[in-house]
Design a protein around this motif. Sequence first.
Motif, PDB file in Angstrom:
ATOM      1  N   TRP A  69       0.847  -1.183   0.000  1.00  0.00           N
ATOM      2  CA  TRP A  69       0.000   0.000   0.000  1.00  0.00           C
ATOM      3  C   TRP A  69       0.890   1.243   0.000  1.00  0.00           C
ATOM      4  CZ3 TRP A  69      -0.819  -4.393   2.704  1.00  0.00           C
ATOM      5  CH2 TRP A  69      -2.051  -5.050   2.521  1.00  0.00           C
ATOM      6  N   HIS A  70       0.401   2.313  -0.556  1.00  0.00           N
ATOM      7  CA  HIS A  70       1.171   3.543  -0.641  1.00  0.00           C
ATOM      8  C   HIS A  70       0.528   4.594   0.263  1.00  0.00           C
ATOM      9  CE1 HIS A  70       2.079   1.424  -4.427  1.00  0.00           C
ATOM     10  NE2 HIS A  70       3.289   1.992  -4.312  1.00  0.00           N
ATOM     11  N   VAL A  71       1.326   5.101   1.195  1.00  0.00           N
ATOM     12  CA  VAL A  71       0.879   6.154   2.109  1.00  0.00           C
ATOM     13  C   VAL A  71       1.728   7.389   1.845  1.00  0.00           C
ATOM     14  CG1 VAL A  71       0.549   6.854   4.501  1.00  0.00           C
ATOM     15  CG2 VAL A  71       0.183   4.468   3.837  1.00  0.00           C
ATOM     16  N   THR A  72       1.047   8.481   1.468  1.00  0.00           N
ATOM     17  CA  THR A  72       1.738   9.742   1.166  1.00  0.00           C
ATOM     18  C   THR A  72       1.561  10.702   2.324  1.00  0.00           C
ATOM     19  OG1 THR A  72       1.285   9.419  -1.185  1.00  0.00           O
ATOM     20  CG2 THR A  72       1.966  11.614  -0.482  1.00  0.00           C
ATOM     21  N   VAL A 104      -2.426  10.382   3.116  1.00  0.00           N
ATOM     22  CA  VAL A 104      -3.352   9.809   2.140  1.00  0.00           C
ATOM     23  C   VAL A 104      -2.874   8.398   1.852  1.00  0.00           C
ATOM     24  CG1 VAL A 104      -4.309   9.935  -0.176  1.00  0.00           C
ATOM     25  CG2 VAL A 104      -3.890  12.038   1.116  1.00  0.00           C
ATOM     26  N   CYS A 105      -3.773   7.406   2.050  1.00  0.00           N
ATOM     27  CA  CYS A 105      -3.429   5.999   1.826  1.00  0.00           C
ATOM     28  C   CYS A 105      -4.142   5.503   0.581  1.00  0.00           C
ATOM     29  CB  CYS A 105      -3.808   5.155   3.031  1.00  0.00           C
ATOM     30  SG  CYS A 105      -3.397   3.396   2.860  1.00  0.00           S
ATOM     31  N   SER A 106      -3.509   4.555  -0.082  1.00  0.00           N
ATOM     32  CA  SER A 106      -4.095   4.009  -1.307  1.00  0.00           C
ATOM     33  C   SER A 106      -5.315   3.143  -1.041  1.00  0.00           C
ATOM     34  CB  SER A 106      -3.044   3.182  -2.057  1.00  0.00           C
ATOM     35  OG  SER A 106      -2.563   2.117  -1.236  1.00  0.00           O
ATOM     36  N   CYS A 107      -5.549   2.727   0.210  1.00  0.00           N
ATOM     37  CA  CYS A 107      -6.748   1.939   0.522  1.00  0.00           C
ATOM     38  C   CYS A 107      -7.992   2.823   0.643  1.00  0.00           C
ATOM     39  CB  CYS A 107      -6.556   1.131   1.794  1.00  0.00           C
ATOM     40  SG  CYS A 107      -6.538   2.118   3.310  1.00  0.00           S
ATOM     41  N   HIS A 108      -7.777   4.132   0.864  1.00  0.00           N
ATOM     42  CA  HIS A 108      -8.858   5.137   0.919  1.00  0.00           C
ATOM     43  C   HIS A 108      -9.901   4.819   1.996  1.00  0.00           C
ATOM     44  CE1 HIS A 108      -7.362   7.120  -2.646  1.00  0.00           C
ATOM     45  NE2 HIS A 108      -7.382   5.976  -3.321  1.00  0.00           N
ATOM     46  N   LEU A 109      -9.481   4.207   3.078  1.00  0.00           N
ATOM     47  CA  LEU A 109     -10.422   3.945   4.174  1.00  0.00           C
ATOM     48  C   LEU A 109     -10.864   5.243   4.843  1.00  0.00           C
ATOM     49  CD1 LEU A 109     -11.876   1.886   5.991  1.00  0.00           C
ATOM     50  CD2 LEU A 109      -9.856   1.896   7.468  1.00  0.00           C
TER      51      LEU A 109
END
Length: 817
Positions: A625-628, A639-644
């Motif tokens: 997963w990508h966390v910016t 902002v995480c790529s899982c968009h929870l």
Amino acid sequence: MDESGMRFSEPNYHGWSVDEDDFSDEYEELFSDEEASQSANMDENLDCLHFNGKKYEDLRSSDMIGVEFSSVEAVDTFYAYYSLAMGFSFRKEKLCRNTAQVVVRRQLVCSKEGERKKRGKPDPSFASEIISCAQNLSPPHGTKQVCKRKTVNQKPIVEDADRRSMKRSGKQSGEDEHGKKRQRPPQRNITRGNCQARITARRCKESGVFRVVQFITEHNHALVTTEFVPFLRSHRKVRDHDVAQVTALKKVSVGTCRAYELLVHQAGGHEFVGFLIKDLYNKMDSERKELMVDGDAQSTISFMNLKASKEAEFFCLFSVDAEGRLGNMFWRDTKSLADYNNFGDVLIIDSTYKTNIYGKPLAIFVGANNHRATVLFACALLADESEDTYNWVVTAFLTSMRGKKPISVLTDGDEALRNAVVNLIPEARHRLCAWHIAKNVVKNVRDADVQRDFCHLIFAGLGVDEWEKSWHYMVTMNGLQDNKWVAAMYNKRERWAEAFFRNHFFSGMCTTQRCEAMHRNLKGGVGRYMRLCEVLPRMDKTIECIRFNGLNDDFKSMNSHPVIGSHMRCIQQQVSVRFTHDVFLLIKDQILFESKFLVADRVRYENQGSTLHLVTQYGKPERTWHVTHYQGKPDLSFVCSCHLFESDGIPCCHIFTVIKTMNMTTLPESLVNQRWTKQACTKDTSTLSSGIMPAKDLQLARYGQMMGDCAQICHSASFSDEAYEEITNCLSRLMVRSKTFKRCKDSQPPETVDGLQPNVIRDPNVCKTKGTHSRHSTSVEVERDQPGGRGCGFCSRPGHNVRTCALLAAQNGGGKG
């Protein structure tokens, strides 16, 4: 002319309930009486066991001839006590008045007096005699005589009691609407025996008292014993305080039958209640008819206007069809407006059935509060489920909420409702209920493996590209290329698949189950045979209970603290202070899941002022997963790529992994969604009540308060003999005094609201909705009208069932019949 067998009465003059079969035709004789005046005393303090020092059972005609009573009510009370002691039921026969409308004669008879009229055509000579007597009869000089009788005609005369009996049973001679012959029900049992027992009292012109001129004690039938006295009709009466208690119980969804059981328990047995359960049903039905004096629809509109007079922000809108009947009705109260302003970002719309006698669907608008509990925004009763109706109700909802629109809407698969939402709220993201989609999968796909894979694609948090690959793989492996239903579901995949809603806020909801739960609560006190004026007050009670539970959640969040774990304790401490308990548990689970992940790599972008963290699962490096992390943007830190966080408003475990790696001990403000905090509910400053309370509600409130006080007094006094005697004597004195209070129930004018004319809204017709079967209350008759009756559950052919289906037997037996 012989009056034997004729019926004369004044229905319900003194309040003694009499059976309809015992009611007589109205009969009034007006006699001349100069300078007549009413008696001053309206009640006679009679003993229920003795009269003039003698038991009622020992009274003879000589003891009563010439006895004077102060009023006609005293005569009725005396004969009630006498008939109760002797063991027979009485009936009010004659009440004669003079030209000044003063009662001058009263006659009470045994309920078995007279004879039942016979069926069949009347004797022509008898009819001629009645007509000639009516023409030749002239009243004395200065008097009037009014005698109301049934019109004699050449049609067969059917007695009123028998006609009502046939009407209740729904059967009469001849043919019904389906052309089938109906059997005449058996006649009601004969209760008349031409008994001559009676009492007659005349009013004295000089003193104004009523003197007994006739008292016959002999009966031509056996008198009942003590155990049968509770069944005597004239001694069965539902009193006002019983009605008040049952009415209070019905407001909390306790049925009449259960309320009667409570009265029996309080009285100590059925024989001490004073009436039968049938009497209670009849009394409550008469109370309901009194409430619906202007019709069900008009009573409902009046109820809404009374609520509007109490709440400044109450909103109600209804429509009328071409016949002047009630069509659609929408309403929401002040609390719903405040809840929508706080939590109206996600809206769920659904409808249910079997809530009223007209079959009108009940549509509700709900959402989720900061405790993740269901809140009600509005309700509506629909005329049908067409697109025009949904356009009307959604427009009314937006108008009542002052134009504020949600950002997300959840509905079922109804295309009419979906079109209305898309046309009127185009900015909102519309989603179909995932539970209904999964239910349709089971209906349209037989393979269990395909069902499992399909449901996985409904709820899986995959990327769009990954979801497309998984879909095509499932279709190819199971040979579903030619399945029309699967193809149709793929064409509208953006309405139901979780992968297409990952970056849009739905507060963690993907189904309309909150509506289903709300339907279950609302329908707990209503039913398909209840009228609108009964449904709406019970719905209000249920809504009050739901909102009270919400206040309890607020109280727990403000006056208690959840248990904090040892993992990332500083973060958990801050989360417990800011968020409600229910949301804290969700965030705590994400914090605990953080231990399963680690940061594998990081890339810093100087020109963007951000850092990209590559998060992997421990033991499964292929899952990433990508966390910016944005350093210079306080409103957008992670902002995480899982968009929870974007879809549910809750920080995910991947973000907490990065927070731990960066050694942060405080939760960034950008990760705090205000709708989940304890301060999400803004204080409502609008006027909740104007101080106006309807007279009926005020009376019930007073009754409830005094009932509670009396219950406490009686409970304390029941532990000792001395206290029991003292409280009993006090209650007896209060009971006598309470009878002298003036009752203003009938004297007060009905409550009305300015701006609404009475009798303008007619009751609606029965609706035919998509959610109800074609067989309604007459399911048996409709089923019989169908050719062959109900079909087989396997082959759908009529004439047999699945147990005797030859086709099913041939299939199971490999072709052997």
